[in-house]
Design an enzyme around this catalytic site. Structure first.
Site, PDB file in Angstrom:
ATOM      1  N   PRO A 176       0.786  -1.227   0.000  1.00 43.63           N
ATOM      2  CG  PRO A 176      -0.098  -1.081   2.142  1.00 43.63           C
ATOM      3  CD  PRO A 176       0.548  -2.051   1.190  1.00 43.63           C
ATOM      4  CG  ASN A 177      -0.265   4.285   1.365  1.00 41.78           C
ATOM      5  OD1 ASN A 177      -1.256   4.778   0.830  1.00 41.78           O
ATOM      6  ND2 ASN A 177      -0.312   3.756   2.579  1.00 41.78           N
ATOM      7  NE  ARG A 222       3.897   6.608   1.606  1.00 43.54           N
ATOM      8  CZ  ARG A 222       4.250   5.397   1.963  1.00 43.54           C
ATOM      9  NH1 ARG A 222       4.778   4.569   1.074  1.00 43.54           N
ATOM     10  NH2 ARG A 222       4.091   4.992   3.190  1.00 43.54           N
ATOM     11  CE1 TYR A 253       8.991   5.112   3.103  1.00 41.05           C
ATOM     12  CE2 TYR A 253       7.346   6.868   3.085  1.00 41.05           C
ATOM     13  CZ  TYR A 253       7.879   5.725   3.654  1.00 41.05           C
ATOM     14  OH  TYR A 253       7.307   5.195   4.782  1.00 41.05           O
ATOM     15  CG  ASN A 302       8.492  -1.843   0.033  1.00 39.34           C
ATOM     16  OD1 ASN A 302       7.982  -1.968   1.154  1.00 39.34           O
ATOM     17  ND2 ASN A 302       9.004  -0.685  -0.383  1.00 39.34           N
ATOM     18  CB  ALA A 305       1.694   0.156   6.332  1.00 39.06           C
ATOM     19  CD  GLU A 330      11.203  -7.442   5.190  1.00 37.67           C
ATOM     20  OE1 GLU A 330      11.630  -8.512   5.696  1.00 37.67           O
ATOM     21  OE2 GLU A 330      10.615  -6.559   5.839  1.00 37.67           O
ATOM     22  CG  HIS A 352      11.339  -2.171   4.115  1.00 41.11           C
ATOM     23  ND1 HIS A 352       9.976  -2.137   4.029  1.00 41.11           N
ATOM     24  CD2 HIS A 352      11.652  -3.354   4.678  1.00 41.11           C
ATOM     25  CE1 HIS A 352       9.484  -3.249   4.539  1.00 41.11           C
ATOM     26  NE2 HIS A 352      10.483  -4.014   4.936  1.00 41.11           N
ATOM     27  NE  ARG A 407      10.418   5.972   8.502  1.00 38.71           N
ATOM     28  CZ  ARG A 407       9.431   5.784   7.627  1.00 38.71           C
ATOM     29  NH1 ARG A 407       9.509   4.816   6.723  1.00 38.71           N
ATOM     30  NH2 ARG A 407       8.372   6.566   7.656  1.00 38.71           N
TER      31      ARG A 407
HETATM   32  C1  DQA Z   1       8.321   1.125   3.588  1.00 36.17           C
HETATM   33  C2  DQA Z   1       8.429   1.286   5.112  1.00 36.17           C
HETATM   34  C3  DQA Z   1       7.084   1.058   5.769  1.00 36.17           C
HETATM   35  O1  DQA Z   1       7.197   1.240   7.172  1.00 36.17           O
HETATM   36  C4  DQA Z   1       6.059   2.033   5.237  1.00 36.17           C
HETATM   37  O2  DQA Z   1       4.792   1.775   5.799  1.00 36.17           O
HETATM   38  C5  DQA Z   1       5.994   2.046   3.762  1.00 36.17           C
HETATM   39  C6  DQA Z   1       7.237   2.000   3.002  1.00 36.17           C
HETATM   40  C7  DQA Z   1       9.639   1.476   2.883  1.00 36.17           C
HETATM   41  O3  DQA Z   1       9.784   1.103   1.722  1.00 36.17           O
HETATM   42  O4  DQA Z   1      10.496   2.157   3.470  1.00 36.17           O
HETATM   43  O5  DQA Z   1       4.931   2.175   3.166  1.00 36.17           O
HETATM   44  O6  DQA Z   1       8.032  -0.236   3.306  1.00 36.17           O
END
Ligand code: DQA
Length: 150
Positions: A11-12, A19, A24, A75, A78, A99, A101, A108
């Site tokens: 998501p997002n 964003r 990011y 990735n 959240a 994985e 990120h 964080r």
């Molecule tokens: C994320 C880190 C997560 O905590 C966050 O909710 C994201 C992006 C990252 O790529 O740094 O949506 O996965």
């Protein structure tokens, strides 16, 4: 036959570039996808690059990948920190899982330090922005095509 790698985004991540750019970075998901495509081409790998805001859709895609892909890069956004359903789905796929990120989740908020996905992953790359996806492809190449290292 060229190996196929599924690259999943939660998501997002469709909002990258707009964003929280200070966290990011300014790269869009389309730009990350295109960087992945060029790297994968060099490794003669096929990639299936996807994003969903829905946990159920991500679970469906992971289930569907069984027997069809040789690796998964994920990735989870959240859902990384909340989704036992995604972890359980990943555990059913018997291929290397990496994985990724963009941000360093350990620097964080406390709630970001816990990753359910890590329990199913061979390893984790965090904190390198969009480059992390390309690094994950390098690692995946070594895992699934060790004879094809650059
Ligand atoms: C994320 C880190 C997560 O905590 C966050 O909710 C994201 C992006 C990252 O790529 O740094 O949506 O996965």
């Amino acid at each position: 036959m060229s190996p196929k790698v599924l690259i999943l985004n939660g998501p997002n991540l469709n909002m990258l570039g707009q964003r929280e750019v200070e966290i990011y970075g300014g790269e869009t998901l389309a730009e990350i996808e295109s960087a992945c495509r060029s790297r994968a081409e060099g490794y003669a790998m096929e990639i299936d690059f996807r994003q969903s805001n829905g946990e159920a859709e991500l679970v469906d895609w992971i289930q569907d990948a069984r027997g069809k892909v040789q690796g998964i890069i994920i990735n989870g956004g959240a859902y990384t920190h909340t989704s036992i359903a995604i972890l359980d789905a990943l555990k059913m796929v018997d291929v290397p899982i990496i994985e990724v990120h963009l941000s360093n989740i350990f620097q964080r908020e406390d709630f970001r330090r816990k990753s359910y996905i890590s329990a199913a992953a061979k390893g984790l790359i965090a904190g390198f922005g969009g480059t992390g996806y390309v690094l994950a492809l390098d690692a995946m190449n070594q895992l699934i095509q060790p004879e094809n290292e650059d």
